[in-house]
Every structure is written in structure tokens, then in C-alpha cells.
Design a protein around this motif. Structure first.
Motif, PDB file in Angstrom:
ATOM      1  N   ALA A  89       0.838  -1.209   0.000  1.00 21.01           N
ATOM      2  CA  ALA A  89       0.000   0.000   0.000  1.00 21.01           C
ATOM      3  C   ALA A  89       0.868   1.252   0.000  1.00 21.01           C
ATOM      4  CB  ALA A  89      -0.930  -0.016   1.211  1.00 21.01           C
ATOM      5  N   ARG A  90       1.957   1.247   0.771  1.00 19.72           N
ATOM      6  CA  ARG A  90       2.854   2.416   0.779  1.00 19.72           C
ATOM      7  C   ARG A  90       3.481   2.623  -0.589  1.00 19.72           C
ATOM      8  NH1 ARG A  90       5.645   0.637   5.830  1.00 19.72           N
ATOM      9  NH2 ARG A  90       3.969   1.002   7.282  1.00 19.72           N
ATOM     10  N   TRP A  91       3.925   1.542  -1.211  1.00 14.26           N
ATOM     11  CA  TRP A  91       4.515   1.635  -2.544  1.00 14.26           C
ATOM     12  C   TRP A  91       3.486   2.208  -3.516  1.00 14.26           C
ATOM     13  CZ3 TRP A  91       3.126  -0.116  -7.276  1.00 14.26           C
ATOM     14  CH2 TRP A  91       4.076   0.025  -8.290  1.00 14.26           C
ATOM     15  N   SER A  92       2.271   1.693  -3.441  1.00 16.78           N
ATOM     16  CA  SER A  92       1.196   2.149  -4.315  1.00 16.78           C
ATOM     17  C   SER A  92       0.929   3.638  -4.134  1.00 16.78           C
ATOM     18  CB  SER A  92      -0.064   1.337  -4.017  1.00 16.78           C
ATOM     19  OG  SER A  92      -1.158   1.818  -4.732  1.00 16.78           O
ATOM     20  N   LYS A  93       0.936   4.088  -2.879  1.00 17.76           N
ATOM     21  CA  LYS A  93       0.668   5.498  -2.613  1.00 17.76           C
ATOM     22  C   LYS A  93       1.765   6.383  -3.208  1.00 17.76           C
ATOM     23  CE  LYS A  93      -1.083   8.454   0.932  1.00 17.76           C
ATOM     24  NZ  LYS A  93      -1.800   8.483   2.156  1.00 17.76           N
ATOM     25  N   ARG A  94       3.000   5.920  -3.177  1.00 20.41           N
ATOM     26  CA  ARG A  94       4.105   6.699  -3.734  1.00 20.41           C
ATOM     27  C   ARG A  94       4.115   6.688  -5.257  1.00 20.41           C
ATOM     28  NH1 ARG A  94       7.210   3.913   0.184  1.00 20.41           N
ATOM     29  NH2 ARG A  94       8.028   2.630  -1.488  1.00 20.41           N
ATOM     30  N   HIS A  95       3.776   5.570  -5.853  1.00 24.85           N
ATOM     31  CA  HIS A  95       3.966   5.393  -7.290  1.00 24.85           C
ATOM     32  C   HIS A  95       2.694   5.439  -8.124  1.00 24.85           C
ATOM     33  CE1 HIS A  95       8.198   4.558  -6.767  1.00 24.85           C
ATOM     34  NE2 HIS A  95       7.870   3.792  -5.750  1.00 24.85           N
ATOM     35  N   LEU A  96       1.552   5.317  -7.505  1.00 22.13           N
ATOM     36  CA  LEU A  96       0.281   5.319  -8.232  1.00 22.13           C
ATOM     37  C   LEU A  96      -0.632   6.370  -7.611  1.00 22.13           C
ATOM     38  CD1 LEU A  96      -0.232   1.452  -8.411  1.00 22.13           C
ATOM     39  CD2 LEU A  96       0.756   2.920 -10.171  1.00 22.13           C
ATOM     40  N   PRO A  97      -0.573   7.594  -8.103  1.00 27.05           N
ATOM     41  CA  PRO A  97      -1.323   8.697  -7.478  1.00 27.05           C
ATOM     42  C   PRO A  97      -2.820   8.439  -7.341  1.00 27.05           C
ATOM     43  CG  PRO A  97       0.100   9.508  -9.231  1.00 27.05           C
ATOM     44  CD  PRO A  97       0.173   8.016  -9.256  1.00 27.05           C
ATOM     45  N   GLU A  98      -3.410   7.639  -8.213  1.00 26.79           N
ATOM     46  CA  GLU A  98      -4.856   7.402  -8.123  1.00 26.79           C
ATOM     47  C   GLU A  98      -5.210   6.589  -6.878  1.00 26.79           C
ATOM     48  OE1 GLU A  98      -3.229   4.057 -10.721  1.00 26.79           O
ATOM     49  OE2 GLU A  98      -2.918   6.200 -10.569  1.00 26.79           O
ATOM     50  N   ASN A  99      -4.222   6.015  -6.196  1.00 26.45           N
ATOM     51  CA  ASN A  99      -4.479   5.217  -4.997  1.00 26.45           C
ATOM     52  C   ASN A  99      -4.206   5.987  -3.713  1.00 26.45           C
ATOM     53  OD1 ASN A  99      -5.276   2.924  -6.357  1.00 26.45           O
ATOM     54  ND2 ASN A  99      -3.193   2.210  -6.617  1.00 26.45           N
ATOM     55  N   ASN A 100      -4.139   7.292  -3.763  1.00 31.15           N
ATOM     56  CA  ASN A 100      -3.784   8.068  -2.577  1.00 31.15           C
ATOM     57  C   ASN A 100      -4.783   7.948  -1.430  1.00 31.15           C
ATOM     58  OD1 ASN A 100      -1.331   9.008  -3.420  1.00 31.15           O
ATOM     59  ND2 ASN A 100      -2.167  10.815  -4.388  1.00 31.15           N
ATOM     60  N   ASN A 101      -5.977   7.445  -1.674  1.00 32.18           N
ATOM     61  CA  ASN A 101      -6.964   7.333  -0.601  1.00 32.18           C
ATOM     62  C   ASN A 101      -6.902   5.998   0.132  1.00 32.18           C
ATOM     63  OD1 ASN A 101      -7.878   9.852  -1.276  1.00 32.18           O
ATOM     64  ND2 ASN A 101      -9.481   9.083  -2.615  1.00 32.18           N
TER      65      ASN A 101
END
Length: 89
Positions: free
Chosen positions: A72-84
Motif C-alpha cells: 500500500a505504501r509503494w502504491s501510494k508513492r507510485h500510483l497517485p490514483e491510490n492516494n486514498n
């Protein structure tokens, strides 16, 4: 499902269904059955009327949580659409 179960000591089927938006009862049943067979969650049946069933993480399921939080942390850093998405327990 694992995230929801990580936030509670145990959950009933209806609670899980409400917490996971868009999941059908069939898909939830199938997912719970598979996770139980893999030893990731436990299903506890209570001998009551009406019958009550609760689901919770096993120690093996709890061991998986740090892996999911890192993803989830990786996703938040690299995939802006997953910031929530949640990144911490």
C-alpha cells in the motif's frame, strides 16, 4: 477482507459485506472459504439460535499484514490514483 479483519478482533458475514463495497454474497463466501482453507482466517461457529459465525485472522494472516502495508505504501508513492488507500494498521 484482510484489511477489514485487521481492524477488528472478529467480524460477522454482514459486517464484512458492508465493509467491502461492491462485493456480492457469493464472492464473499468464496473468498472467505479460500482464505480459511489457506489458514489465513479462522471461522468460528457459535452454537446459538440463530446461528452466529465470526471470522478473524489467524497468526499466519496477521503475519501477512506488514507485506500488504508495504505494498500500500509503494502504491501510494507510485500510483497517485491510490492516494486514498490506507497505509497503516
Amino acid at each position: 477482507l484482510l484489511y477489514v479483519l485487521s481492524q477488528h478482533e472478529s467480524c460477522r458475514f454482514g459486517e464484512l459485506r458492508r465493509a467491502v463495497s461492491g462485493i456480492t454474497p457469493t464472492m464473499l463466501t468464496s473468498s472467505l472459504r479460500e482464505l480459511e482453507q489457506q489458514g489465513i482466517i479462522r471461522k468460528e461457529r457459535f452454537n446459538e439460535v440463530p446461528p452466529r459465525v465470526e471470522y478473524s485472522l489467524t497468526p499466519a494472516g496477521e503475519d501477512l499484514l506488514p507485506v500488504f502495508y508495504e505494498i500500500a505504501r509503494w502504491s501510494k508513492r507510485h500510483l497517485p490514483e491510490n492516494n486514498n488507500r490506507p497505509t497503516e494498521p
